[in-house]
Design a protein around this motif. Structure first.
Motif, mmCIF file in Angstrom:
data_model
loop_
_atom_site.group_PDB
_atom_site.id
_atom_site.type_symbol
_atom_site.label_atom_id
_atom_site.label_comp_id
_atom_site.label_asym_id
_atom_site.label_seq_id
_atom_site.Cartn_x
_atom_site.Cartn_y
_atom_site.Cartn_z
ATOM 1 N N THR A 63 38.524 42.792 36.815
ATOM 2 C CA THR A 63 37.541 42.003 37.573
ATOM 3 C C THR A 63 38.232 40.898 38.369
ATOM 4 N N ILE A 64 39.256 40.277 37.792
ATOM 5 C CA ILE A 64 40.007 39.244 38.522
ATOM 6 C C ILE A 64 40.622 39.844 39.785
ATOM 7 N N ARG A 65 41.200 41.035 39.654
ATOM 8 C CA ARG A 65 41.814 41.675 40.823
ATOM 9 C C ARG A 65 40.763 42.001 41.881
ATOM 10 N N ARG A 66 39.595 42.428 41.450
ATOM 11 C CA ARG A 66 38.529 42.757 42.412
ATOM 12 C C ARG A 66 38.023 41.502 43.126
ATOM 13 N N ILE A 67 37.892 40.411 42.393
ATOM 14 C CA ILE A 67 37.474 39.145 43.000
ATOM 15 C C ILE A 67 38.516 38.713 44.028
ATOM 16 N N HIS A 68 39.787 38.840 43.664
ATOM 17 C CA HIS A 68 40.878 38.477 44.575
ATOM 18 C C HIS A 68 40.829 39.326 45.848
ATOM 19 N N SER A 69 40.639 40.630 45.702
ATOM 20 C CA SER A 69 40.596 41.522 46.870
ATOM 21 C C SER A 69 39.455 41.157 47.794
ATOM 22 N N MET A 70 38.287 40.865 47.213
ATOM 23 C CA MET A 70 37.128 40.497 48.020
ATOM 24 C C MET A 70 37.347 39.176 48.751
ATOM 25 N N LEU A 71 37.859 38.157 48.026
ATOM 26 C CA LEU A 71 38.078 36.848 48.631
ATOM 27 C C LEU A 71 39.158 36.930 49.702
ATOM 28 N N HIS B 220 43.311 27.887 58.812
ATOM 29 C CA HIS B 220 44.587 28.132 59.463
ATOM 30 C C HIS B 220 45.435 29.122 58.687
ATOM 31 N N LYS B 221 45.262 29.137 57.365
ATOM 32 C CA LYS B 221 46.053 30.007 56.509
ATOM 33 C C LYS B 221 45.154 30.573 55.416
ATOM 34 N N ASN B 222 45.346 31.842 55.088
ATOM 35 C CA ASN B 222 44.563 32.466 54.020
ATOM 36 C C ASN B 222 45.073 31.955 52.672
ATOM 37 N N PRO B 223 44.272 31.183 51.947
ATOM 38 C CA PRO B 223 44.743 30.568 50.697
ATOM 39 C C PRO B 223 44.932 31.554 49.540
ATOM 40 N N THR B 224 44.475 32.800 49.714
ATOM 41 C CA THR B 224 44.692 33.782 48.647
ATOM 42 C C THR B 224 46.126 34.313 48.674
ATOM 43 N N GLU B 225 46.800 34.140 49.823
ATOM 44 C CA GLU B 225 48.186 34.601 49.931
ATOM 45 C C GLU B 225 49.093 33.668 49.138
ATOM 46 N N GLY B 226 49.945 34.250 48.322
ATOM 47 C CA GLY B 226 50.826 33.445 47.492
ATOM 48 C C GLY B 226 50.290 33.211 46.095
ATOM 49 N N THR B 227 49.062 33.676 45.833
ATOM 50 C CA THR B 227 48.522 33.538 44.479
ATOM 51 C C THR B 227 49.043 34.689 43.604
ATOM 52 N N THR B 228 48.940 34.508 42.304
ATOM 53 C CA THR B 228 49.363 35.534 41.352
ATOM 54 C C THR B 228 48.135 36.062 40.625
ATOM 55 N N VAL B 229 47.951 37.378 40.667
ATOM 56 C CA VAL B 229 46.827 38.005 39.965
ATOM 57 C C VAL B 229 47.382 38.969 38.922
ATOM 58 N N PRO B 230 46.594 39.277 37.899
ATOM 59 C CA PRO B 230 47.076 40.197 36.860
ATOM 60 C C PRO B 230 47.470 41.545 37.457
ATOM 61 N N LYS B 231 48.564 42.102 36.978
ATOM 62 C CA LYS B 231 49.008 43.407 37.448
ATOM 63 C C LYS B 231 48.112 44.497 36.858
ATOM 64 N N ARG B 232 48.023 45.581 37.603
ATOM 65 C CA ARG B 232 47.235 46.715 37.136
ATOM 66 C C ARG B 232 47.891 47.313 35.892
ATOM 67 N N ASP B 233 47.124 47.424 34.845
ATOM 68 C CA ASP B 233 47.638 47.958 33.586
ATOM 69 C C ASP B 233 47.393 49.467 33.550
ATOM 70 N N GLN B 234 48.480 50.216 33.708
ATOM 71 C CA GLN B 234 48.355 51.667 33.734
ATOM 72 C C GLN B 234 48.272 52.233 32.311
ATOM 73 N N LYS B 235 47.122 52.044 31.705
ATOM 74 C CA LYS B 235 46.922 52.569 30.359
ATOM 75 C C LYS B 235 46.658 54.069 30.436
ATOM 76 N N PRO B 236 47.056 54.796 29.386
ATOM 77 C CA PRO B 236 46.763 56.231 29.357
ATOM 78 C C PRO B 236 45.255 56.454 29.458
ATOM 79 N N LYS B 237 44.875 57.467 30.212
ATOM 80 C CA LYS B 237 43.456 57.749 30.373
ATOM 81 C C LYS B 237 42.863 58.259 29.062
#
Length: 402
Positions: A147-155, A169-186
């Motif tokens: 959900t954090i990643r989705r909020i980040h993508s939308m913003l 003047h500058k997109n403030p979302t650039e340079g932020t750190t969001v949780p990495k996608r966790d590639q868990k086994p399906k």
């Protein structure tokens, strides 16, 4: 008429209060008046340094008068003016929820042109720790990484448009750190678990047809809930997937395009599934193949189907999987049974076969091992066992007579 002050023009001055102020022109109003950004401090030296920081931060900026609106106001405008015409209805609904429940309460009141990368990063951290505190307390406070990643993508999308519109003047979302996608086994149901699940749905007559069809087609939740009888060809035993169902709240729903362009497809049903739908059609109560259990004039709600799946799994003592994992179960068993990736890609409505292969890497790796064993087996049958291939292919050399 006063001369228009150029963007980037700055100055330091002492106020009547004794404090010092740094000021820079960052844009202009509709009438040509300058738009300023300010910084304050105790000494002239301190303000000279802050002036240089302002000039660096707003270099090349030409903000408009609308840059004074709050982030909440901009998100409302962006959702209606931009997002509504470019994304699917279900995606738009999610965007609205992110704006109202998560972003708005933290940064919605702040002027859009003054939001910094630090502000956005702090918001992500706060949401991660207590984003669900007012939503579903029984599930805990912490918001999921997804959900954090989705909020980040939308913003990020909304702020990119704001930049193009000269609101920031500058997109403030650039340079932020969001949780990495966790590639868990399906998560999938194994053969043994499938047998248990089949017994569970056999004992649940109102839902048997629904879940049997899902397990033998791998349709997305919105796709199977949106099926109408006009999509089913009795004679050919085919099913046309042409829409997806979006359910807002009880009694309110809409239909829209499938998830991808390839999502519109016609699939050949297994004989057992085609026979099941033929029998079901004889007692059809509405245009919907799978209708609401109490109000047949309405389709079954995707949310209702999800909740009922959870109930079935719990009663049967099976792992707590998502509805989408039934799709993964179908695809995994199809691949391991010998269905090729291109054919499966068409059934699932994927963009291409490579996406299918990437999605089910865990399966295809096992299939590669099986293929290697098969190849090794028939090569041994041809060449014989024991010696290396080049030794077995070596022919005896005849001595030349003197």
């Amino acid at each position: 008429m006063a001369k228009r002050r150029p963007s980037g023009d700055g100055m330091v001055r002492k106020l009547e209060s004794g404090r010092w102020q740094a000021r820079i022109v960052v844009g202009h109003k509709d009438n040509g008046d300058p738009i300023f950004r300010y910084a304050y401090g105790a000494t002239q030296k301190e303000m000279t340094g802050k002036l240089h920081q302002l000039i660096g931060a707003y270099q090349g900026a030409e903000l408009t008068e609308a840059s004074n609106m709050t982030l909440g106001e901009w998100l409302d405008q962006w959702l209606e003016k931009y997002a509504a015409t470019t994304v699917r209805e279900s995606t738009l609904s999610g965007y609205r929820r992110y704006a109202e429940q998560y972003i708005g309460p933290i940064l919605g009141h702040k002027r859009i042109s003054q939001i910094t990368t630090t502000d956005v990063q702090r918001m992500y951290i706060k949401l991660k720790k207590e984003g669900r505190i007012h939503e579903h307390p029984e599930f805990g406070k912490e918001l999921s990484d997804t959900t954090i990643r989705r909020i980040h993508s939308m913003l990020h999308l909304a702020m990119n448009v704001a930049k193009k519109e000269h609101l920031i003047h500058k997109n403030p979302t650039e340079g932020t750190t969001v949780p990495k996608r966790d590639q868990k086994p399906k998560k999938i149901l194994t053969n043994e678990q499938m047998e248990i699940f089949m017994k569970a749905i056999e004992a649940d007559e109102p839902w048997y047809d629904f879940f049997y069809t899902e397990l033998t087609t791998g349709l997305r939740r919105g796709e199977i809930c949106g099926l109408q009888w006009q999509d089913f060809d009795e004679e050919k035993g085919t099913l046309k997937i042409s829409r997806t169902l979006h359910y807002q709240r009880e009694g309110e729903y809409s239909t829209g395009e499938t998830k991808t362009g390839k999502g519109k497809r016609t699939i050949i049903l297994p004989k057992s599934t085609a026979d099941l739908l033929r029998r079901r059609k004889q007692n059809a109560l509405s245009e919907w193949i799978f209708h609401h259990p109490v109000k047949p004039e309405h389709p079954v709600s995707p949310h209702y189907a999800y909740v009922h799946l959870k109930t079935l799994l719990n009663k049967a003592g099976l792992p707590d999987i998502r509805f989408h994992d039934l799709r993964h179960t179908f695809a995994t068993h199809a691949l391991t049974s010998g269905v090729d990736a291109k054919t499966l890609s068409g059934i699932l409505g994927h963009t291409n076969a490579s996406f299918t292969l990437d999605t089910y890497t865990h399966v295809t790796k096992d299939m590669q091992k099986q293929a290697a064993n098969v190849v090794g087996g028939f090569m041994e049958d041809i060449l014989g066992k024991g010696a290396s291939p080049w030794q077995r292919s070596e022919k005896p050399v005849m001595e030349r007579s003197g």
